[in-house]
Design a protein around this motif. Structure first.
Motif, PDB file in Angstrom:
ATOM      1  N   THR A  41      -6.956  -2.114   2.096  1.00 16.93           N
ATOM      2  CA  THR A  41      -5.750  -2.831   1.676  1.00 16.93           C
ATOM      3  C   THR A  41      -4.943  -2.001   0.679  1.00 16.93           C
ATOM      4  O   THR A  41      -3.726  -1.859   0.817  1.00 16.93           O
ATOM      5  CB  THR A  41      -6.115  -4.196   1.058  1.00 16.93           C
ATOM      6  OG1 THR A  41      -6.793  -4.966   2.049  1.00 16.93           O
ATOM      7  CG2 THR A  41      -4.888  -4.939   0.588  1.00 16.93           C
ATOM      8  N   LEU A  45      -1.156  -0.519   1.406  1.00 21.99           N
ATOM      9  CA  LEU A  45      -0.014  -0.812   0.525  1.00 21.99           C
ATOM     10  C   LEU A  45       0.575   0.471  -0.048  1.00 21.99           C
ATOM     11  O   LEU A  45       1.798   0.612  -0.138  1.00 21.99           O
ATOM     12  CB  LEU A  45      -0.438  -1.776  -0.585  1.00 21.99           C
ATOM     13  CG  LEU A  45      -0.838  -3.178  -0.113  1.00 21.99           C
ATOM     14  CD1 LEU A  45      -1.410  -3.979  -1.270  1.00 21.99           C
ATOM     15  CD2 LEU A  45       0.327  -3.895   0.536  1.00 21.99           C
ATOM     16  N   ARG A  48       2.988   2.337   2.178  1.00 23.42           N
ATOM     17  CA  ARG A  48       4.302   1.714   2.347  1.00 23.42           C
ATOM     18  C   ARG A  48       5.223   1.961   1.154  1.00 23.42           C
ATOM     19  O   ARG A  48       6.369   1.523   1.160  1.00 23.42           O
ATOM     20  CB  ARG A  48       4.145   0.206   2.532  1.00 23.42           C
ATOM     21  CG  ARG A  48       3.447  -0.155   3.814  1.00 23.42           C
ATOM     22  CD  ARG A  48       3.316  -1.638   3.948  1.00 23.42           C
ATOM     23  NE  ARG A  48       2.545  -1.963   5.140  1.00 23.42           N
ATOM     24  CZ  ARG A  48       2.123  -3.158   5.427  1.00 23.42           C
ATOM     25  NH1 ARG A  48       2.390  -4.163   4.624  1.00 23.42           N
ATOM     26  NH2 ARG A  48       1.439  -3.379   6.538  1.00 23.42           N
TER      27      ARG A  48
END
Length: 117
Positions: A41, A45, A48
């Motif tokens: 995760t 993130l 991005r």
């Protein structure tokens, strides 16, 4: 990063047992969550983040190959919308610029139609 009571590093094989991971994730209502899911995760993130290059992500994750880092770069709607918006902006900007192509105007009496008469 994580150590046991003796101060020694925790390894994949003993981590869940020593930190009582299954009990901890059940207590927060996330039964089935694996510790590596947190890494996945976080890296997804990070991938991005605006302006983050593949090389930046590789360095952050400690990967030597782009293939390993690309695992965390999932396609998403936000990115797709951003790409569409950038294309739209580029097309609109190009339409606003005057054309460099000269338009040839044919005066009456000039051109093939005049020669045929």
């Amino acid at each position: 990063m994580f150590t046991g009571e003796s101060g020694r590093n925790l390894w994949r094989g003993n981590f869940n047992k020593l930190v009582k991971w299954p009990e901890a994730v059940a207590a927060i209502g996330a039964a089935g969550l694996h510790f590596h899911d947190l890494r996945h995760t976080g890296n997804t993130l990070a991938s991005r983040a605006p302006g983050a290059s593949l090389r930046d992500i590789m360095a952050r994750m400690g990967h030597d190959s782009p293939r390993a880092a690309l695992i965390y770069q999932h396609a998403n709607r936000e990115a797709d919308q951003g790409i569409a918006d950038a294309i739209d902006k580029a097309v609109k900007a190009a339409r606003r610029k005057p054309s460099k192509r000269k338009i040839k105007r044919v005066a009456e009496g000039d051109g093939p139609a005049a020669e045929a008469s």
